[in-house]
Every structure is written in C-alpha cells, then in structure tokens.
Design a protein around this motif. Structure first.
Motif, PDB file in Angstrom:
ATOM      1  N   ASP A   2       0.845  -1.185   0.000  1.00  0.00           N
ATOM      2  CA  ASP A   2       0.000   0.000   0.000  1.00  0.00           C
ATOM      3  C   ASP A   2       0.882   1.237   0.000  1.00  0.00           C
ATOM      4  O   ASP A   2       1.456   1.608   1.011  1.00  0.00           O
ATOM      5  CB  ASP A   2      -0.914  -0.020   1.234  1.00  0.00           C
ATOM      6  N   ARG A   3       0.999   1.880  -1.176  1.00  0.00           N
ATOM      7  CA  ARG A   3       1.878   3.038  -1.294  1.00  0.00           C
ATOM      8  C   ARG A   3       1.404   4.221  -0.458  1.00  0.00           C
ATOM      9  O   ARG A   3       2.166   5.102  -0.145  1.00  0.00           O
ATOM     10  CB  ARG A   3       2.026   3.447  -2.753  1.00  0.00           C
ATOM     11  N   GLY A   4       0.127   4.249  -0.103  1.00  0.00           N
ATOM     12  CA  GLY A   4      -0.368   5.344   0.718  1.00  0.00           C
ATOM     13  C   GLY A   4       0.129   5.253   2.148  1.00  0.00           C
ATOM     14  O   GLY A   4       0.196   6.246   2.852  1.00  0.00           O
ATOM     15  N   ASP A   6       3.133   3.383   3.117  1.00  0.00           N
ATOM     16  CA  ASP A   6       4.581   3.215   3.215  1.00  0.00           C
ATOM     17  C   ASP A   6       5.308   4.333   2.494  1.00  0.00           C
ATOM     18  O   ASP A   6       4.823   4.876   1.509  1.00  0.00           O
ATOM     19  CB  ASP A   6       5.001   1.880   2.594  1.00  0.00           C
ATOM     20  N   PRO A   7       6.505   4.661   2.970  1.00  0.00           N
ATOM     21  CA  PRO A   7       7.290   5.668   2.248  1.00  0.00           C
ATOM     22  C   PRO A   7       7.628   5.176   0.849  1.00  0.00           C
ATOM     23  O   PRO A   7       7.812   3.986   0.624  1.00  0.00           O
ATOM     24  CB  PRO A   7       8.559   5.803   3.091  1.00  0.00           C
ATOM     25  N   LEU A   8       7.644   6.092  -0.094  1.00  0.00           N
ATOM     26  CA  LEU A   8       8.052   5.745  -1.452  1.00  0.00           C
ATOM     27  C   LEU A   8       9.571   5.680  -1.512  1.00  0.00           C
ATOM     28  O   LEU A   8      10.274   6.349  -0.764  1.00  0.00           O
ATOM     29  CB  LEU A   8       7.539   6.801  -2.435  1.00  0.00           C
ATOM     30  N   GLU A  15      14.188   7.293   1.014  1.00  0.00           N
ATOM     31  CA  GLU A  15      12.756   7.320   1.279  1.00  0.00           C
ATOM     32  C   GLU A  15      12.217   8.740   1.375  1.00  0.00           C
ATOM     33  O   GLU A  15      12.927   9.652   1.778  1.00  0.00           O
ATOM     34  CB  GLU A  15      12.469   6.601   2.590  1.00  0.00           C
ATOM     35  N   ALA A  18       4.939   9.322   2.266  1.00  0.00           N
ATOM     36  CA  ALA A  18       3.964   9.048   1.212  1.00  0.00           C
ATOM     37  C   ALA A  18       3.355  10.335   0.657  1.00  0.00           C
ATOM     38  O   ALA A  18       3.162  10.454  -0.555  1.00  0.00           O
ATOM     39  CB  ALA A  18       2.879   8.114   1.731  1.00  0.00           C
ATOM     40  N   GLN A  19       3.066  11.296   1.527  1.00  0.00           N
ATOM     41  CA  GLN A  19       2.461  12.553   1.062  1.00  0.00           C
ATOM     42  C   GLN A  19       3.395  13.293   0.107  1.00  0.00           C
ATOM     43  O   GLN A  19       2.969  13.817  -0.921  1.00  0.00           O
ATOM     44  CB  GLN A  19       2.115  13.447   2.248  1.00  0.00           C
ATOM     45  N   GLY A  21       5.831  11.880  -1.657  1.00  0.00           N
ATOM     46  CA  GLY A  21       5.880  11.060  -2.863  1.00  0.00           C
ATOM     47  C   GLY A  21       4.696  11.345  -3.759  1.00  0.00           C
ATOM     48  O   GLY A  21       4.828  11.409  -4.984  1.00  0.00           O
ATOM     49  N   GLY A  22       3.538  11.537  -3.152  1.00  0.00           N
ATOM     50  CA  GLY A  22       2.353  11.887  -3.919  1.00  0.00           C
ATOM     51  C   GLY A  22       2.506  13.216  -4.634  1.00  0.00           C
ATOM     52  O   GLY A  22       2.087  13.368  -5.788  1.00  0.00           O
TER      53      GLY A  22
END
Length: 162
Positions: A2-4, A6-8, A15, A18-19, A21-22
């Motif tokens: 779940d990419r939301g 975990d860190p991208l 790393e 996630a925010q 990365g989005g």
C-alpha cells in the motif's frame, strides 16, 4: 504494498513520506503545465526540505524544461544536503576515495555522486567545458566503478568537442 501507507523509494535518493511522494507524482503528471508542476515541487520541498528525492525531481524538472540556471542552483543545494546527511564536506576538491564508502548505493554519498554527474552535464550544456572536465575527473577518482554512469557524460563531452 500500500503506497499510501509506506514511504516511497527512489533509487538514488532514499525514502520520502507518502504525502511527499504523492506530490512528486502529481508534479510528473502535471509536467506539461510548468507552473502547476513547479508548485507541486516547491510544496514537496517545503514539506520535506532534506528529502534527496525532492532535489532530484526538481533538478531533473528544471533541466528538461531548459532552465539550466535553476537546475544548477538546485543540484548545488542537493550536493550540500547529501554531504550534510552523509557527514562529509561539500568541498569537491577535498573529497577523496577514503572520505566515505562511495560504493554504498543506499547512502547519501551515492546520491552525491549522481548529483555531481548531473552538475557536470549542466556545466557542459552551459558551455563550461573546463568545469565539466574537472567534475568528471573527480567522479572518476571517487567512483572508479562508474556506478553513476559518468562515462556517459564523458563520452558526450568528447563527442561534442569534435
């Protein structure tokens, strides 16, 4: 995965939350709208000012938009951040193969090498062949296995001299 939650991951830059990365993904999606894409990148940088992935995204964006002065400004900021995070000086001339383990792919020094390669290419594109050659020589000294592909820039520089 779940990419939301975990860190991208970024190959060179570690790393990011996630925010953030989005935001980087939104910037890529908005690439054709320079103003909007740049706003996403600035916001990502504000939210994660030490995230090497953000610097990478920013300098690549500016480079591909032909904004070489902006790309150079950001790549120099990236070098400073990577050196700070890696605990080594951001003094290109002072760096040696013994400064840190330059072959660690999962460390800020690898991102530093990659960004140094980017700076060499930017300097070449801006017409500063001497600085490009100096940076490539340092990369050859620090990255003897050519893990970041500086040889590609070297070949391009040699080809453009002909």
């Amino acid at each position: 995965m779940d990419r939301g939650a975990d860190p991208l991951r970024s190959f060179y830059a570690g790393e990011v939350p996630a925010q953030v990365g989005g935001l980087l993904e939104q910037a890529m999606s908005a690439y054709a709208d320079t103003e909007q894409a740049e706003a996403y990148l600035r916001r990502a940088h504000t939210e994660a000012p030490e995230a090497l992935s953000v610097y990478f995204s920013m300098y690549k964006f500016y480079f591909y938009k032909g904004r070489l002065a902006d790309a150079e400004r950001v790549v120099r900021m990236a070098l400073e951040a990577a050196a700070r995070q890696g605990g080594f000086p951001n003094d290109i001339e002072a760096l040696t193969p013994a400064t840190v383990d330059w072959q660690r792919y999962d460390a800020p020094q690898h991102f530093y090498l990659f960004s140094l390669k980017a700076l060499a290419f930017i300097r070449l594109r801006r017409g500063d062949r001497d600085e490009c050659e100096r940076l490539l020589a340092k990369l050859g000294e620090l990255d003897r296995n050519d893990s970041v592909g500086a040889s590609v820039i070297r070949a391009f520089a040699e080809g453009s001299a002909a």
